[in-house]
Design an enzyme around this catalytic site. Structure first.
Site, PDB file in Angstrom:
ATOM      1  N   LYS A 150      43.591  63.875  -5.770  1.00 19.74           N
ATOM      2  CA  LYS A 150      44.700  62.791  -5.779  1.00 19.74           C
ATOM      3  C   LYS A 150      44.301  61.815  -6.656  1.00 19.74           C
ATOM      4  CE  LYS A 150      41.806  60.709  -1.909  1.00 19.74           C
ATOM      5  NZ  LYS A 150      41.386  60.882  -0.772  1.00 19.74           N
TER       6      LYS A 150
ATOM      7  N   ARG B 280      43.233  57.108  12.284  1.00 21.76           N
ATOM      8  CA  ARG B 280      44.223  56.758  11.388  1.00 21.76           C
ATOM      9  C   ARG B 280      45.425  57.727  11.256  1.00 21.76           C
ATOM     10  NH1 ARG B 280      41.969  56.647   5.188  1.00 21.76           N
ATOM     11  NH2 ARG B 280      42.001  58.957   5.760  1.00 21.76           N
TER      12      ARG B 280
ATOM     13  N   TYR C 120      39.692  30.983 -20.038  1.00 22.64           N
ATOM     14  CA  TYR C 120      40.525  30.133 -18.891  1.00 22.64           C
ATOM     15  C   TYR C 120      39.732  29.429 -18.073  1.00 22.64           C
ATOM     16  CZ  TYR C 120      44.775  32.751 -20.307  1.00 22.64           C
ATOM     17  OH  TYR C 120      46.053  33.221 -20.835  1.00 22.64           O
TER      18      TYR C 120
ATOM     19  N   MET D 172      43.791  38.930 -18.999  1.00 22.87           N
ATOM     20  CA  MET D 172      44.655  40.189 -18.929  1.00 22.87           C
ATOM     21  C   MET D 172      44.273  41.347 -19.950  1.00 22.87           C
ATOM     22  SD  MET D 172      48.789  40.510 -18.930  1.00 22.87           S
ATOM     23  CE  MET D 172      49.175  39.552 -17.648  1.00 22.87           C
TER      24      MET D 172
END
Ligand SMILES: *Cc1c(COP(=O)(O)O)cnc(C)c1O
Length: 396
Positions: free
Chosen positions: A42, A138, A265, A313
């Protein structure tokens, strides 16, 4: 044809397919008599690339592949993967026809899902694995739901129950008694189903942690994810197999700064001495967690260098003042080994308060995967389909 790594961005994740095959063989080899491996691929095989890894699942060793989503299972079918597929779910009712139509077994995780499957099965056959809630709280059919579930199954003969399964909440901690309690609850629920005529032979309970601890009843299948990728499933364990992923980049810029200079930053780092700062073309958009700001380390010339300033980023800054002969273009390893040093997914996870699973899954689609299998090398990138020549027109 050898891929042109020189013309790619220098940030990529190398995936060792031979190590994957060795991990699969190691897990399959430790199972008790009659037990078989369901490879959990998955989430794009926890970021490693589900299609490529599925192609290296030999049917002698891997009985079945599990995904979370229908889309993930269809991706494998479209790539020509013929192994049996199981969706762990939940899946929306609208997707049941496509699962059944593509010969994909559906993990039925509750009475509502069972009702949807039964409605579909009025006119067609569908294969399901019944998930029981043995104490995860769950997903899964609880003891209270069991009777209604049996009634629905009896009224729906075209629903073929191929397996019964449950999922452990605390198998990563060998001292936690909850796993044994879950096994007992599962056994009781299976017995109740058997008494009412629902008795598939196939059961699967164990994840990687339980499998590595040999908490597997002979004949039961196991659903193993993280161990196949070389992550450590146990809290204090030493059961780790070979890591497959090596995430690397290169120094794009080097800059010398005097003492007292801010970096990045928010100016969260200030040099305390004349410093050499390396800028790396990787950032949180690639999955390099922003929590590693002033906290992570990377490997340069076989040595550790600290991340200084904030992770941006697209960029990360390293203090490489203490790395002898450092140069632009030097390889930098973010995850994996370089020379004598290794940064494991567990180390990164520890630094940012998460687990190795999330570290692997976070490596984003912007990072090309470079696969190595013996002497073969090939690349999968989401930019594969763009040909620079079409943009520049240089072929016209
Ligand atoms: C993800 C998952 C697994 C695999 O867990 P690992 O800890 O990675 O081995 C097994 N079963 C279910 C139901 C899962 O969702």
């Amino acid at each position: 044809m050898a891929p042109d790594l020189e013309s790619m961005r220098p940030t990529w994740a190398e995936i060792d397919l031979a190590a994957f095959e060795r991990n699969v063989a190691a897990v399959a080899g430790m199972l008790p008599q009659g037990s078989r491996l369901i490879a959990v691929l998955k989430a794009d095989a926890y970021g490693h690339g589900a299609v490529e890894l599925a192609r290296h699942c030999r049917p002698e060793l891997v009985a079945m592949i599990a995904t979370s989503l229908l889309e993930e299972a269809l991706e494998l079918r479209h790539a020509g993967i013929e192994l049996p597929l199981l969706i762990l779910g939940p899946i929306p009712a609208e997707q049941i026809p496509d699962a059944a139509g593509n010969d994909i077994a559906i993990g039925v995780v509750g009475p509502e899902e069972l009702a949807d499957v039964a409605a579909f099965a009025k006119t067609r056959d569908v294969t399901v694995h019944l998930k029981l809630d043995s104490g995860m709280g769950r997903m899964g059919i609880t003891e209270g739901d069991l009777s209604a579930a049996v009634d629905m199954l009896r009224a729906a003969p075209r629903v073929r129950v191929a397996g019964i399964y449950t999922h452990f909440a605390d198998a990563d901690d060998p001292s936690d008694p909850h796993t044994d309690a879950q096994i007992r609850t599962f056994g009781r629920l299976v017995q109740l189903l058997r008494e009412r005529g629902i008795d598939p032979q196939l059961h699967h309970l164990a994840n990687s942690a339980a499998t590595m601890r040999h908490v597997v009843t002979p004949g039961d299948w196991v659903r193993v994810g993280i161990s196949l990728y070389g992550g450590e499933p146990l809290v204090d364990g030493h059961s780790r197999l070979e890591p497959l992923m090596r995430w690397r980049t290169e120094i794009a810029r080097l800059k010398t700064l005097p003492a007292g200079s801010p970096v990045g930053y928010g100016s969260t780092f200030r040099t305390t001495r004349p410093s050499m700062i390396a800028t790396l073309p990787v950032g949180y958009a690639d999955g390099y967690n922003r929590g590693l700001s002033n906290r992570g380390e990377a490997l340069v010339r076989g040595r550790r260098a600290p991340v200084v300033g904030r992770v941006s980023m697209d960029l990360v800054t390293l203090d490489v003042t203490d790395i002898h002969d450092v140069a632009v273009g030097d390889e930098v390893v973010l995850l994996g080994s370089q020379g004598p040093e290794t940064i494991s997914a567990e180390e990164i996870a520890e630094r940012i308060g998460t687990i190795s699973y999330e570290v692997f899954c976070a490596v984003s689609a912007r990072v090309p995967r470079v696969y190595r299998s013996g002497r073969d090398v090939f690349v999968r990138s989401r930019f594969d389909r763009y040909d620079a020549r079409l943009v520049t027109g240089s072929e016209r």
